[in-house]
Design a protein around this motif. Structure first.
Motif, mmCIF file in Angstrom:
data_model
loop_
_atom_site.group_PDB
_atom_site.id
_atom_site.type_symbol
_atom_site.label_atom_id
_atom_site.label_comp_id
_atom_site.label_asym_id
_atom_site.label_seq_id
_atom_site.Cartn_x
_atom_site.Cartn_y
_atom_site.Cartn_z
ATOM 1 N N GLU A 42 51.648 28.449 -12.819
ATOM 2 C CA GLU A 42 53.013 28.771 -12.665
ATOM 3 C C GLU A 42 53.511 27.729 -11.700
ATOM 4 O O GLU A 42 54.436 27.426 -11.393
ATOM 5 C CB GLU A 42 53.575 29.621 -13.637
ATOM 6 C CG GLU A 42 53.664 29.648 -14.651
ATOM 7 C CD GLU A 42 54.049 28.626 -15.717
ATOM 8 O OE1 GLU A 42 55.700 28.442 -15.625
ATOM 9 O OE2 GLU A 42 53.974 28.456 -16.564
ATOM 10 N N GLU A 44 51.697 26.856 -8.783
ATOM 11 C CA GLU A 44 51.385 25.154 -8.620
ATOM 12 C C GLU A 44 52.255 24.475 -9.224
ATOM 13 O O GLU A 44 53.343 23.741 -8.184
ATOM 14 C CB GLU A 44 50.335 24.898 -8.873
ATOM 15 C CG GLU A 44 48.667 25.615 -8.594
ATOM 16 C CD GLU A 44 47.746 25.568 -9.318
ATOM 17 O OE1 GLU A 44 47.435 24.487 -10.036
ATOM 18 O OE2 GLU A 44 46.806 25.598 -9.177
ATOM 19 N N LYS A 45 53.505 24.612 -10.814
ATOM 20 C CA LYS A 45 54.055 23.372 -11.102
ATOM 21 C C LYS A 45 55.698 23.415 -10.185
ATOM 22 O O LYS A 45 56.052 22.504 -9.687
ATOM 23 C CB LYS A 45 54.460 23.944 -12.165
ATOM 24 C CG LYS A 45 53.535 23.652 -13.462
ATOM 25 C CD LYS A 45 54.291 24.101 -14.931
ATOM 26 C CE LYS A 45 53.060 24.309 -16.153
ATOM 27 N NZ LYS A 45 53.462 24.912 -17.159
ATOM 28 N N ILE A 46 55.570 24.729 -9.535
ATOM 29 C CA ILE A 46 56.872 25.478 -8.953
ATOM 30 C C ILE A 46 56.627 24.563 -7.707
ATOM 31 O O ILE A 46 57.289 23.477 -7.092
ATOM 32 C CB ILE A 46 56.704 26.414 -8.879
ATOM 33 C CG1 ILE A 46 57.586 27.106 -9.659
ATOM 34 C CG2 ILE A 46 58.426 26.863 -7.854
ATOM 35 C CD1 ILE A 46 57.891 28.756 -10.163
ATOM 36 N N GLN A 47 55.615 24.931 -6.855
ATOM 37 C CA GLN A 47 55.319 24.110 -5.928
ATOM 38 C C GLN A 47 54.931 22.521 -5.383
ATOM 39 O O GLN A 47 55.925 21.138 -5.088
ATOM 40 C CB GLN A 47 53.577 24.529 -5.213
ATOM 41 C CG GLN A 47 53.287 25.834 -4.456
ATOM 42 C CD GLN A 47 52.029 26.126 -4.590
ATOM 43 O OE1 GLN A 47 51.399 25.602 -4.965
ATOM 44 N NE2 GLN A 47 51.730 27.279 -3.821
ATOM 45 N N ASN A 48 54.550 21.802 -6.854
ATOM 46 C CA ASN A 48 54.593 19.982 -7.636
ATOM 47 C C ASN A 48 55.851 19.273 -7.802
ATOM 48 O O ASN A 48 56.070 18.661 -7.334
ATOM 49 C CB ASN A 48 54.029 19.611 -8.680
ATOM 50 C CG ASN A 48 51.752 20.071 -8.272
ATOM 51 O OD1 ASN A 48 51.962 19.964 -7.273
ATOM 52 N ND2 ASN A 48 51.671 20.689 -9.490
ATOM 53 N N GLU A 49 57.098 20.466 -8.744
ATOM 54 C CA GLU A 49 57.961 20.688 -8.476
ATOM 55 C C GLU A 49 58.973 20.481 -7.614
ATOM 56 O O GLU A 49 59.762 19.122 -6.887
ATOM 57 C CB GLU A 49 59.344 20.751 -9.034
ATOM 58 C CG GLU A 49 58.749 21.137 -10.831
ATOM 59 C CD GLU A 49 59.157 22.104 -12.159
ATOM 60 O OE1 GLU A 49 59.758 23.252 -11.505
ATOM 61 O OE2 GLU A 49 59.151 22.146 -13.019
ATOM 62 N N VAL A 50 58.593 20.729 -5.913
ATOM 63 C CA VAL A 50 59.402 20.463 -5.481
ATOM 64 C C VAL A 50 59.053 19.472 -4.294
ATOM 65 O O VAL A 50 59.598 18.445 -3.679
ATOM 66 C CB VAL A 50 59.332 22.022 -4.012
ATOM 67 C CG1 VAL A 50 60.175 22.291 -2.914
ATOM 68 C CG2 VAL A 50 60.268 23.136 -5.262
ATOM 69 N N HIS A 51 57.262 19.331 -3.926
ATOM 70 C CA HIS A 51 56.774 18.521 -3.067
ATOM 71 C C HIS A 51 57.017 17.056 -4.101
ATOM 72 O O HIS A 51 57.682 16.122 -2.739
ATOM 73 C CB HIS A 51 55.918 18.841 -3.055
ATOM 74 C CG HIS A 51 54.929 19.890 -2.255
ATOM 75 N ND1 HIS A 51 54.149 20.435 -2.529
ATOM 76 C CD2 HIS A 51 55.863 20.718 -1.212
ATOM 77 C CE1 HIS A 51 53.919 21.514 -2.087
ATOM 78 N NE2 HIS A 51 55.039 21.405 -0.965
ATOM 79 N N ILE A 52 57.998 17.012 -5.485
ATOM 80 C CA ILE A 52 57.222 15.445 -5.789
ATOM 81 C C ILE A 52 59.331 15.234 -5.606
ATOM 82 O O ILE A 52 59.333 13.731 -5.492
ATOM 83 C CB ILE A 52 57.063 15.404 -7.917
ATOM 84 C CG1 ILE A 52 55.779 15.672 -7.817
ATOM 85 C CG2 ILE A 52 57.881 14.304 -7.694
ATOM 86 C CD1 ILE A 52 55.891 15.373 -8.825
ATOM 87 N N PRO A 53 59.856 15.314 -5.248
ATOM 88 C CA PRO A 53 60.908 15.408 -4.769
ATOM 89 C C PRO A 53 61.595 15.100 -3.671
ATOM 90 O O PRO A 53 62.076 13.937 -3.397
ATOM 91 C CB PRO A 53 62.361 16.381 -5.233
ATOM 92 C CG PRO A 53 62.091 17.651 -6.943
ATOM 93 C CD PRO A 53 60.610 17.241 -6.320
ATOM 94 N N LYS A 56 59.827 11.646 -2.799
ATOM 95 C CA LYS A 56 60.706 11.342 -3.480
ATOM 96 C C LYS A 56 62.021 10.390 -2.564
ATOM 97 O O LYS A 56 62.581 9.278 -2.774
ATOM 98 C CB LYS A 56 61.662 11.227 -4.279
ATOM 99 C CG LYS A 56 60.498 11.063 -5.927
ATOM 100 C CD LYS A 56 59.880 9.526 -6.112
ATOM 101 C CE LYS A 56 59.930 9.493 -7.540
ATOM 102 N NZ LYS A 56 58.403 7.853 -7.538
#
Length: 227
Positions: A42, A44-53, A56
């Protein structure tokens, strides 16, 4: 310390990631993550959701800069093309105007003496030489140029543009009396007038030369000249 449920930890993970929770809460989350793989996932999901934007945003910014540079370059090209087009248009317009003036307005062509008749040459009491000039080729006369060389030869030169216009009454320079003031020309030019010609040095008709005896100017001629 009692075991904390995953649901509580999942609620705290965003605060933990943003580092806005208390030190005790941070230790509690880290202790739970040490043995709970689900909560690690979970996080890691938060980290990915932040890094991807963020990624972008950077990509979009770069794309926007590229588009902006392309737009700027396009505007420059259009501006250069507009300036170039304006210069070319102005040059063409100048050529057209100069061509029109040169053909229709610029008096550069002298009238040949074979179509000129000079008669009734006389002299007034004050020394002015009077003559009647008629151009009989049917075309109008635009200008008369007066010039004198170093030898004292005075030339009265009728001039026209390249494209001639038919003469129409009332006639002005095409036919009528005219005069030349010898004394005035000598004072103005500082040279003694020896001869007066109608035409050019290569194509001329003699009107007067020094020592020539001329009849007195008629009343008709004086009246025509308004003298």
């Amino acid at each position: 310390m009692s075991k904390i449920s995953c649901e509580v930890i999942k609620d705290m993970l965003p605060l933990y990631y943003d580092n806005v929770c208390s030190d005790d809460s941070k230790r509690m989350v880290e202790e739970h993550l040490s043995y709970c793989d689900n909560c690690k996932i979970e996080l890691e999901k938060i980290q990915n959701e932040v890094h991807i934007p963020e990624k972008k945003i950077i990509e979009n910014r770069n794309d926007g800069n590229v588009i902006k540079n392309i737009s700027t370059a396009w505007k420059r090209v259009r501006l250069k093309a507009f300036i170039k087009g304006g210069l070319i248009s102005g040059l063409l317009m100048s050529i057209i105007i100069l061509g029109y003036v040169g053909l229709f307005k610029w008096e550069i062509t002298s009238v040949a003496t074979d179509v000129v008749e000079i008669r009734d040459i006389s002299q007034m009491e004050d020394g002015k030489i009077v003559y009647y000039a008629e151009i009989n080729d049917g075309y109008s006369l635009n200008r008369i140029k007066y010039d004198m060389d170093k030898e004292g030869n005075f030339y009265i030169t009728p001039l026209r543009p390249i494209v001639k216009k038919e003469a129409e009454p009332p006639y002005a320079l095409e036919k009528g009396y005219d005069f030349i003031d010898i004394k005035e020309q000598e004072e103005y030019r500082g040279i003694e007038v020896q001869t007066v010609y109608y035409g050019t040095p290569k194509d001329k008709v003699l009107i007067w030369e020094k020592g020539m005896e001329l009849p007195k100017t008629s009343e008709e001629a004086e009246k025509s000249l308004g003298i």
